[in-house]
Write a protein that holds these residues in place. Structure first.
Motif, PDB file in Angstrom:
ATOM      1  N   ALA A   1       0.799  -1.201  -0.033  1.00 15.53           N
ATOM      2  CA  ALA A   1       0.104   0.021   0.019  1.00 15.53           C
ATOM      3  C   ALA A   1       0.916   1.166   0.145  1.00 15.53           C
ATOM      4  N   PRO A   2       0.566   2.398  -0.730  1.00 14.19           N
ATOM      5  CA  PRO A   2       1.583   3.478  -0.841  1.00 14.19           C
ATOM      6  C   PRO A   2       1.592   3.974   0.578  1.00 14.19           C
ATOM      7  N   ALA A   3       0.308   4.020   1.199  1.00 13.59           N
ATOM      8  CA  ALA A   3       0.397   4.609   2.722  1.00 13.59           C
ATOM      9  C   ALA A   3       1.311   4.150   3.653  1.00 13.59           C
ATOM     10  N   HIS A   4       1.636   2.876   3.339  1.00 13.52           N
ATOM     11  CA  HIS A   4       2.632   1.872   4.196  1.00 13.52           C
ATOM     12  C   HIS A   4       4.027   1.700   3.534  1.00 13.52           C
ATOM     13  N   THR A   5       4.224   2.682   2.506  1.00 12.67           N
ATOM     14  CA  THR A   5       5.654   2.418   1.781  1.00 12.67           C
ATOM     15  C   THR A   5       6.362   3.738   1.998  1.00 12.67           C
ATOM     16  N   LEU A   6       7.583   3.546   2.264  1.00 10.34           N
ATOM     17  CA  LEU A   6       8.758   4.675   2.408  1.00 10.34           C
ATOM     18  C   LEU A   6       9.658   4.585   1.055  1.00 10.34           C
ATOM     19  N   PHE A   7       9.656   5.624   0.234  1.00 11.71           N
ATOM     20  CA  PHE A   7      10.753   5.594  -0.705  1.00 11.71           C
ATOM     21  C   PHE A   7      11.750   6.640  -0.489  1.00 11.71           C
ATOM     22  N   VAL A   8      13.186   6.249  -0.897  1.00  9.42           N
ATOM     23  CA  VAL A   8      14.289   7.220  -0.599  1.00  9.42           C
ATOM     24  C   VAL A   8      14.964   7.249  -1.941  1.00  9.42           C
ATOM     25  N   ASP A   9      15.480   8.438  -2.171  1.00 10.49           N
ATOM     26  CA  ASP A   9      16.027   8.887  -3.441  1.00 10.49           C
ATOM     27  C   ASP A   9      17.068   9.928  -3.275  1.00 10.49           C
ATOM     28  N   ASP A  10      17.948  10.001  -3.900  1.00  6.91           N
ATOM     29  CA  ASP A  10      18.929  11.207  -3.836  1.00  6.91           C
ATOM     30  C   ASP A  10      18.368  12.446  -4.672  1.00  6.91           C
ATOM     31  N   LEU A  11      17.444  12.062  -5.430  1.00 10.47           N
ATOM     32  CA  LEU A  11      16.909  13.233  -6.389  1.00 10.47           C
ATOM     33  C   LEU A  11      15.406  13.740  -5.867  1.00 10.47           C
ATOM     34  N   PHE A  12      15.309  14.872  -5.461  1.00 10.61           N
ATOM     35  CA  PHE A  12      13.999  15.481  -5.078  1.00 10.61           C
ATOM     36  C   PHE A  12      13.030  15.285  -6.137  1.00 10.61           C
ATOM     37  N   ALA A  13      13.074  15.363  -7.164  1.00 13.56           N
ATOM     38  CA  ALA A  13      12.045  15.317  -8.402  1.00 13.56           C
ATOM     39  C   ALA A  13      11.630  14.057  -8.159  1.00 13.56           C
ATOM     40  N   ASN A  14      12.459  12.740  -7.807  1.00 13.91           N
ATOM     41  CA  ASN A  14      11.708  11.453  -7.512  1.00 13.91           C
ATOM     42  C   ASN A  14      11.083  11.332  -6.574  1.00 13.91           C
ATOM     43  N   VAL A  15      11.444  12.108  -5.396  1.00 17.70           N
ATOM     44  CA  VAL A  15      10.669  12.122  -4.195  1.00 17.70           C
ATOM     45  C   VAL A  15       9.334  12.676  -4.440  1.00 17.70           C
ATOM     46  N   ARG A  16       9.444  13.855  -5.157  1.00 23.41           N
ATOM     47  CA  ARG A  16       8.081  14.361  -5.474  1.00 23.41           C
ATOM     48  C   ARG A  16       7.028  13.560  -6.183  1.00 23.41           C
ATOM     49  N   GLY A  17       7.655  12.780  -7.182  1.00 22.24           N
ATOM     50  CA  GLY A  17       6.853  11.875  -7.825  1.00 22.24           C
ATOM     51  C   GLY A  17       6.399  10.854  -7.036  1.00 22.24           C
ATOM     52  N   ALA A  18       7.184  10.270  -6.085  1.00 23.35           N
ATOM     53  CA  ALA A  18       6.639   9.184  -5.213  1.00 23.35           C
ATOM     54  C   ALA A  18       5.484   9.758  -4.196  1.00 23.35           C
ATOM     55  N   ARG A  19       5.735  11.012  -3.877  1.00 24.07           N
ATOM     56  CA  ARG A  19       4.596  11.239  -3.051  1.00 24.07           C
ATOM     57  C   ARG A  19       3.250  11.888  -3.801  1.00 24.07           C
ATOM     58  N   ALA A  20       3.399  12.126  -4.904  1.00 25.86           N
ATOM     59  CA  ALA A  20       2.342  12.279  -5.927  1.00 25.86           C
ATOM     60  C   ALA A  20       1.495  10.716  -6.022  1.00 25.86           C
ATOM     61  N   ALA A  21       2.388   9.773  -5.807  1.00 22.45           N
ATOM     62  CA  ALA A  21       1.614   8.430  -5.795  1.00 22.45           C
ATOM     63  C   ALA A  21       1.231   8.001  -4.645  1.00 22.45           C
ATOM     64  N   GLY A  22       1.530   8.767  -3.453  1.00 19.89           N
ATOM     65  CA  GLY A  22       0.697   8.600  -2.291  1.00 19.89           C
ATOM     66  C   GLY A  22       1.848   7.875  -1.265  1.00 19.89           C
ATOM     67  N   LEU A  23       3.002   7.570  -1.629  1.00 25.70           N
ATOM     68  CA  LEU A  23       4.015   7.021  -0.767  1.00 25.70           C
ATOM     69  C   LEU A  23       4.418   8.209   0.176  1.00 25.70           C
ATOM     70  N   HIS A  24       5.261   7.622   1.205  1.00 25.10           N
ATOM     71  CA  HIS A  24       5.914   8.485   2.107  1.00 25.10           C
ATOM     72  C   HIS A  24       7.214   8.545   1.231  1.00 25.10           C
ATOM     73  N   ALA A  25       7.896   9.568   1.280  1.00 30.93           N
ATOM     74  CA  ALA A  25       9.305   9.675   0.354  1.00 30.93           C
ATOM     75  C   ALA A  25      10.063  10.972   0.876  1.00 30.93           C
ATOM     76  N   GLU A  26      11.235  10.574   1.197  1.00 30.25           N
ATOM     77  CA  GLU A  26      12.485  11.413   1.508  1.00 30.25           C
ATOM     78  C   GLU A  26      13.760  11.282   0.923  1.00 30.25           C
ATOM     79  N   THR A  27      14.488  12.562   0.918  1.00 29.94           N
ATOM     80  CA  THR A  27      15.708  12.557   0.232  1.00 29.94           C
ATOM     81  C   THR A  27      16.730  11.978   0.902  1.00 29.94           C
ATOM     82  N   VAL A  28      17.703  11.120   0.196  1.00 29.42           N
ATOM     83  CA  VAL A  28      18.729  10.542   1.094  1.00 29.42           C
ATOM     84  C   VAL A  28      19.678  10.290   0.181  1.00 29.42           C
TER      85      VAL A  28
END
Length: 200
Positions: free
Chosen positions: A157-184
């Motif tokens: 489930a997106p609401a129970h998934t955390l995505f990490v990426d070095d690029l904030f553009a990708n973090v934004r895309g994940a958040r738009a899909a409903g995931l938790h996402a952070e820059t790392v």
């Protein structure tokens, strides 16, 4: 909040990737110039075609060989990718001790699925069968559909998934899909994110 899946980027998170080193390694292995490798892989659009899924691994290697006048096998390709991919040990050490399920989403061609166990062996077999590339579907980060497709395949489930990426553009895309996402970008940053989401 409950996190049931940690979705990881590769280049910039698990490893630091140096494209110039890959080009040089491949040039030396095939006894051609670095300029020839650069032209064959990147200037021609061949690498982009592989990353998008327009070319499967075998066809990509065949066309690369034809452009360079050499035979290029998966082992040679992987060795060059490994030479240019420097593991982020502080990141990997934190991940290797986690209990939460993990998966990878990377904007790469199909050969990366075979190469990743060589690049970050300590994360396998936990990641076996859980490495997803843009070539699989033609969908690339930061497209929200790239994330939802992977979660659908994993039953997560997106609401129970955390995505990490070095690029904030990708973090934004994940958040738009409903995931938790952070820059790392390093082990310290990952540690802070894991603590914030209470992932132990």
């Amino acid at each position: 909040m409950r996190i049931d899946l940690l979705l990881l980027d590769v280049d910039g998170v698990l490893v630091q990737y140096q494209r110039a080193q890959r080009v040089l390694h491949l040039a030396r292995a095939l006894d051609v110039t670095a300029e020839a490798v650069q032209a064959a892989l990147y200037d021609s659009g061949l690498e982009a075609a592989h990353d998008s899924g327009a070319l499967d691994g075998a066809t990509y290697l065949t066309q690369l060989g034809e452009r360079l006048g050499r035979s290029v096998d998966a082992q040679t390709w992987t060795a060059a990718r490994q030479a240019a991919s420097h593991p982020q040990q502080a990141v990997l050490q934190r991940l290797e001790h986690l209990q939460v399920p993990m998966a990878v989403l990377t904007n790469n061609g199909a050969l990366m699925v075979q190469a990743l166990p060589r690049l970050v062996p300590g994360l396998f077999p936990a990641l076996h069968g859980r490495v997803f590339c843009s070539a699989d579907s033609g969908l690339r980060k930061p497209q929200p559909a790239a994330f939802t497709r992977v979660l659908d395949l994993l039953g997560a489930a997106p609401a129970h998934t955390l995505f990490v990426d070095d690029l904030f553009a990708n973090v934004r895309g994940a958040r738009a899909a409903g995931l938790h996402a952070e820059t790392v970008r390093d082990g310290r940053g990952l540690g802070k994110v894991l603590k914030r989401y209470a992932i132990l």
